[in-house]
Every structure is written in structure tokens, then in C-alpha cells.
Scaffold this motif. Sequence first.
Motif, short mmCIF file in Angstrom:
data_model
loop_
_atom_site.label_atom_id
_atom_site.label_comp_id
_atom_site.label_asym_id
_atom_site.label_seq_id
_atom_site.Cartn_x
_atom_site.Cartn_y
_atom_site.Cartn_z
N ASN A 1 -0.97 10.07 -4.81
CA ASN A 1 -0.39 8.96 -4.03
C ASN A 1 -0.22 9.39 -2.57
OD1 ASN A 1 2.81 8.39 -3.19
ND2 ASN A 1 1.62 6.53 -3.59
N LYS A 2 0.26 10.60 -2.37
CA LYS A 2 0.48 11.10 -1.00
C LYS A 2 -0.84 11.46 -0.32
CE LYS A 2 5.11 13.10 -1.10
NZ LYS A 2 5.40 14.15 -2.10
N ASP B 1 -3.17 8.25 -0.19
CA ASP B 1 -2.51 6.97 0.10
C ASP B 1 -2.82 5.95 -1.01
OD1 ASP B 1 -0.78 5.39 1.47
OD2 ASP B 1 -2.24 4.72 2.96
N LYS C 1 0.84 -1.19 0.00
CA LYS C 1 0.00 0.00 0.00
C LYS C 1 0.88 1.25 0.00
CE LYS C 1 -4.13 1.97 1.97
NZ LYS C 1 -4.62 2.28 0.63
N GLY C 2 0.55 2.18 -0.88
CA GLY C 2 1.32 3.42 -0.95
C GLY C 2 2.50 3.37 -1.91
#
Length: 354
Positions: free
Chosen positions: A196-197, A200, A34-35
Motif C-alpha cells: 500500500n505504501k 500507493d 486512492k491509498g
Amino acid sequence: MADPIIDLSNISVTFKQGKQVVHAVKDVTIEINKGDIYGIVGYSGAGKSTLVRTINLLQAPSEGTVTIDGTTFFKDHRQQISNKELQEKRRNIGMIFQHFNLLNETSVIENVLFALKHSKLDDDAQEKKALELLDLVGLKDKAEFYPVQLSGGEQQRVSIARALANDPEILISDEATSALDPQNTNQILDLLKDLNKKLDLTIILITHEMDAVKRVANKIAVMEYGQIIERGPLQKVFLQPQQELTRQFVGGSLAAIDTLKAFDLEHLADDQELLQLVYDAGNVTKSIIIELYKELQVEVSMLYGNVEVLAGSPVGTLFVVIKGAPDKRQQAIDFLRNNNVTVTKIDDRRIWNE
Ligand SMILES: Nc1ncnc2c1ncn2[C@@H]1O[C@H](COP(=O)(O)OP(=O)(O)OP(=O)(O)O)[C@@H](O)[C@H]1O
Ligand SMILES: [Mg+2]
């Protein structure tokens, strides 16, 4: 450590067309956390699209299992899961493509609303959500425009908003920047990094452009003939590429290729050799190039040099021609390698002579 959000285990995909059998994906195992922004690179036909299509079961694997968020799918899965269930699972995965695939007869906001038609939100809430998504991708003021009235980069933003409509945890980008100019490419990549940031969001970035991977990915896998031939954290793969194809990709940045084209590299003298040097630029303790001449009398001419920050760490790339007797040149290469410089002899200069 947490379980990976995507866990592909021994995936093979075989296509049969008449008597012909195509092994598009061969025994691929890969875990994506994840991430992650996981770059998958490889030339045309390597099997990248086929591999990622197994992630949302657009393509059933011939062998192996696909586990997403703890739910496992396998080749006979289609017989056991209802279409409705499958559709629901797929909503957890957004996809964007090279050719945007927008509905050209409807406005930007309607394109996003289309993806929300199965949502439980009422009409007002759907409209609010669509506007929020357009705001997120920087297109709120173009909600009533039609796709043809937008630039390529803007159209790709619409497709990103649409892909995110059902709050997926995963976004698959299959050559999403390949049809864009460099400036729009970078803007879209930066948007992906931002999403993405902020959300997440786990992103799989399929591309044949190394520059795209370098800009945003934290991990990379290299595919060739249906297999993953190399993988790892971005910086590690750059500093210590193990495979010839990986070395080609690592050295294949557009800026480097453009610069090297200006030199007459076809006609090096017998005592000259073209090398690519890659090193950890955060860890340079002495001027290695100067030492080469002092210790070994090997002359070094620099053709191209660059330092880039990859996943937060500086990595240097140099293309140099060294000149000296064969044994001296070999000593120079050994010396560099002993100093943690990855040295690749560039015998095949096709990549920039094409
Ligand atoms: N539906 C299909 N039927 C038969 N063969 C297929 C099918 N889909 C893909 N292939 C073959 O599988 C191989 C891998 O194709 P794939 O599209 O996954 O490659 P790719 O790495 O995504 O290439 P590109 O960079 O051109 O998109 C190719 O040889 C292709 O012709
Ligand atoms: Mg493809």
C-alpha cells in the motif's frame, strides 16, 4: 479533494432463484480514496463478497452505479462494453482470496507469468517482471518451486504477486488471511500494508476478523444484511461505535475473548455488571477508575486491558466488572461517558461463550 478512486452509488444486487429472491446488497453507497486500506467487516452472508464483486463487474449491480477511476458502470453496462474492454478494465484491479487459487501443476514463476500473458512485454521482459514481483513479496528464491512445496503464507504471497502482475491500482483481498495461522496472517497483512505504501495501492480488505482490520486499515465499514450499517475512520469507529454489531466487532479481539473466557461471567451477582470501555489513550488526564471509587463508591475489577495503536493513534480497551447499587452503577456509567469513554454494557456474552 480528489475524486474517489472507487465510487459505489446506491448499489443493490438481487439474486432470483426460482421463486426465491435474495437481496444480497441493498442500496450501498461508499467512496474509497486512492491509498486507502478500507476494511469491510461483517458476518457470513452479509453481502461483502457480492458488493466487492461489483467493483470489477464480476457481478453486475441490479441497481446503482460503479465508478472506477472516473469510468462509470451500471446494470446494463455489459451490453455496451466489449469483453476486451472489460478485461482491460479488470486488469486495474487485482484480487486475492482465501484459497489462493494457484495453478498447482506449474511452478511459482509460471503462476505469475500466467497473469502476464496479455501484457505487451516480450518474453524476457515478462520473466524479469515476474521475478521482480516475486522479489517484492519475498519469494525470489522460490521461483522454481511448485505451490504444494510452499506454506500457506507463501502460497498467498504468490497469489499477491500474480494479482499485482498488471500493475493494478486497486487490490481486493477477500478473506485472504482466513485460512492462515496467526503468524502468517500478520506477515501477509504487513506485506499488504507495505505494498500500500510502496505502490500507493488502494486495498479493500474483506474480513470477519477485526484484528486484521485493526492491524492495517485506515477506514472501516461494517455490513449486515446487505447494508453498510456503520463506517468511518478506524479510530473513530472504535472509540464511538454506534451500532450493536459494531460494538461486538470492536470488543471481539481474539486476545480479549481468550482472556474473558477464563472468568465465570455467567454468574455475576445482582449488583455486578460487565462493561466494555473504549477510550482515546492519548488523552488520559486523570485516573478515571480511581475517581469512580472515590466519588461514587463503585468498585471496579479489571478483567482485560489493552492499548493498541489504530491508524497511528492509541486506543485503550478495558473490560471491567463494576459492583454497586443500581443508581450508583448508572452514575458511574454516566461519569465515564462524560469523560469521553465509550461504555457498552455487555449483556450478551455469547461471543466468548461459544
Ligand atoms: N450467485 C448467487 N446466487 C444466489 N444467491 C447468492 C449468490 N451469491 C451470493 N448469494 C447470496 O447473497 C448473500 C450474500 O452473500 P455474500 O457471499 O456476498 O456474503 P459474504 O458477506 O461475502 O459472506 P461470507 O463471509 O460467508 O463470504 C447470501 O445470502 C448468499 O447466499
Ligand atoms: Mg464472502
